[in-house]
Design an enzyme around this catalytic site. Structure first.
Site, PDB file in Angstrom:
ATOM      1  N   LEU A   1       0.814  -1.215   0.000  1.00 20.72           N
ATOM      2  CA  LEU A   1       0.000   0.000   0.000  1.00 20.72           C
ATOM      3  C   LEU A   1       0.849   1.268   0.000  1.00 20.72           C
ATOM      4  CD1 LEU A   1      -2.923  -0.964   2.417  1.00 20.72           C
ATOM      5  CD2 LEU A   1      -2.784  -1.178  -0.066  1.00 20.72           C
TER       6      LEU A   1
ATOM      7  N   ILE B 217       0.081  -4.315   6.234  1.00 25.71           N
ATOM      8  CA  ILE B 217      -0.504  -4.418   7.579  1.00 25.71           C
ATOM      9  C   ILE B 217      -1.595  -3.379   7.775  1.00 25.71           C
ATOM     10  CG2 ILE B 217       1.572  -5.415   8.599  1.00 25.71           C
ATOM     11  CD1 ILE B 217       2.210  -2.623   9.724  1.00 25.71           C
TER      12      ILE B 217
ATOM     13  N   ASP C 150       2.490  -9.340   7.811  1.00 21.10           N
ATOM     14  CA  ASP C 150       3.448  -8.598   8.626  1.00 21.10           C
ATOM     15  C   ASP C 150       4.818  -9.225   8.404  1.00 21.10           C
ATOM     16  OD1 ASP C 150       4.988  -7.356  10.512  1.00 21.10           O
ATOM     17  OD2 ASP C 150       3.690  -7.827  12.218  1.00 21.10           O
ATOM     18  N   ILE C 151       5.745  -8.487   7.826  1.00 27.50           N
ATOM     19  CA  ILE C 151       7.050  -9.069   7.504  1.00 27.50           C
ATOM     20  C   ILE C 151       7.859  -9.399   8.754  1.00 27.50           C
ATOM     21  CG2 ILE C 151       7.194  -7.976   5.244  1.00 27.50           C
ATOM     22  CD1 ILE C 151       9.183  -5.968   6.591  1.00 27.50           C
TER      23      ILE C 151
ATOM     24  N   TYR D 277      17.870   4.526   6.851  1.00 23.02           N
ATOM     25  CA  TYR D 277      17.281   4.041   5.599  1.00 23.02           C
ATOM     26  C   TYR D 277      18.374   3.633   4.621  1.00 23.02           C
ATOM     27  CZ  TYR D 277      14.582   4.225   1.211  1.00 23.02           C
ATOM     28  OH  TYR D 277      14.001   3.937   0.004  1.00 23.02           O
TER      29      TYR D 277
END
Length: 373
Positions: free
Chosen positions: A64, A89, A106-107, A195
């Site tokens: 998403l 999620i 959910d990873i 990141y």
């Protein structure tokens, strides 16, 4: 109980032995189930492997976000609606939910993710779950969990079930000591954001799994991605999306980067096209596992000037966010993507002018342009 113990002992002995006397590659960290590399070549399966089927069975994690929905639409058009499962999620909008298969994933829940792969006979996995640059700096522990621990779960499952795995990387994988103009595929990488660090980790882990376990890992370093069908998501390059929304809604835009900050950018259609192309490319055509891709490079000032050709009354001001500016100043100004163009024929379609025209056509700026005229 004695029977169970004996079976367990026999399985353990089997996994530790090899007919050729070679060590057997076992996926690290978790030993739940049996790796594809440990299965006899004449084993009989109920499910059909990708090489024996007409189309891959696809799972998209973090679906998403900015790219997942568009990628699902492209892949469903190519491989069939029911062969592409979008997951996240969060609760999807109605138009997303009813456009094709959607599932909660959910990873960070390894068992749940593994069940999804097994139950749906997944053969391709696109791993888009991640916290972006500015958001990640605001919550480093969460970014570390999602971007690194989640990646480890995906790598283990992909290696165990012989998946073709795509993990996107980013301009943020480079740092202030990297060559900036242009930035080649292979050079020093010392990013200064969680990141960026997590993406370098993903590149290296994917390459390691490829050479150690035979995982079909593929990765593209995306530039800043611009799309009309998603809101800015906390990235340093998101000003290039926000300017279009503000131009239409208020006619005023405040940029959080300096006007001369040059960064590589790309329209989302080019990004999705490149992603599908590299996944479909023959393995023997790939000289590396991670490629730069690029389309254009511009500054906020240059983008604003192009936008003002469509919305002449747009007022642009600059209120520099020091955190985002420091991040942008450590990133490439231009990407060298000659290897992608040579190896698998990468070619972009959108330049800056076409990008701006396309964005306004999707965002419905006709009324504001009419008012301006």
């Amino acid at each position: 109980m004695p029977i169970i113990k004996n079976v367990g002992r026999a399985v353990s002995q089997l996994l530790q032995s090899s007919g050729c006397g070679c060590g057997i590659s076992i996926v690290p960290v978790r030993c739940i189930g049996v790796s594809p590399r440990q299965v006899a070549s004449d084993a009989s399966f109920h499910s059909v492997s990708f090489s024996e089927s007409d189309h891959p069975r696809v799972l998209i994690t973090g679906g998403l976000g900015q790219l997942g929905v568009g990628l699902a639409k492209l892949l469903r058009k190519r491989f069939g609606k029911n062969n592409v499962i979008l997951s996240d999620i969060r609760k999807p909008a109605d138009n997303v939910f009813y456009s094709g298969p959607f599932i909660y994933a959910d990873i960070l829940d390894y068992k749940n993710l593994r069940e999804i792969v097994v139950n749906n006979r997944i053969t391709w996995l696109f791993h888009y779950s991640a916290l972006l640059s500015a958001v990640g700096e605001a919550n480093v522990p969460l970014a570390r969990a999602v971007n690194i621990t989640g990646l480890h779960n995906v790598l283990d499952i992909a290696a165990e079930h012989n998946l073709r795995l795509f993990v996107p990387s980013t301009i943020g994988a480079f740092g202030p000591t990297s060559p900036r103009d242009p930035t080649p595929d292979l050079c020093i990488q010392r990013p200064r954001t969680i990141y960026g660090v997590s993406k370098v980790h993903a590149e290296l882990m994917g390459e390691y799994y490829h050479y150690r376990y035979g995982l079909d890992f593929r990765c593209l370093r995306y530039p800043g991605i611009i799309s009309a069908d998603s809101q800015p998501g906390g990235g340093t390059t998101d000003y290039a999306v926000q300017i279009f929304h503000d131009a239409i809604k208020t006619g005023k835009f405040q940029c959080n980067l300096k006007p001369d900050t040059r960064l590589p950018m790309m329209y989302i259609d080019d990004c999705l096209k490149a992603t599908l192309e590299v996944m479909e490319a023959p393995a023997e055509a790939l000289s590396m596992r991670t490629y730069n891709i690029s389309a254009m490079s511009f500054t906020p000032e240059e983008l604003a000037q192009e936008v003002q050709k469509h919305v002449p009354e747009l007022q642009v001001t600059y209120n520099v966010d020091e955190v985002r500016q420091a991040i942008a100043d450590s990133w490439p100004m231009n990407f060298d993507d000659r290897n992608a163009r040579r190896d698998w024929g990468w070619k972009h379609d959108y330049d800056l002018s076409e990008l701006v025209t396309t964005m306004f056509s999707f965002l419905g700026s006709d009324s504001r342009i009419a008012q301006a005229n």
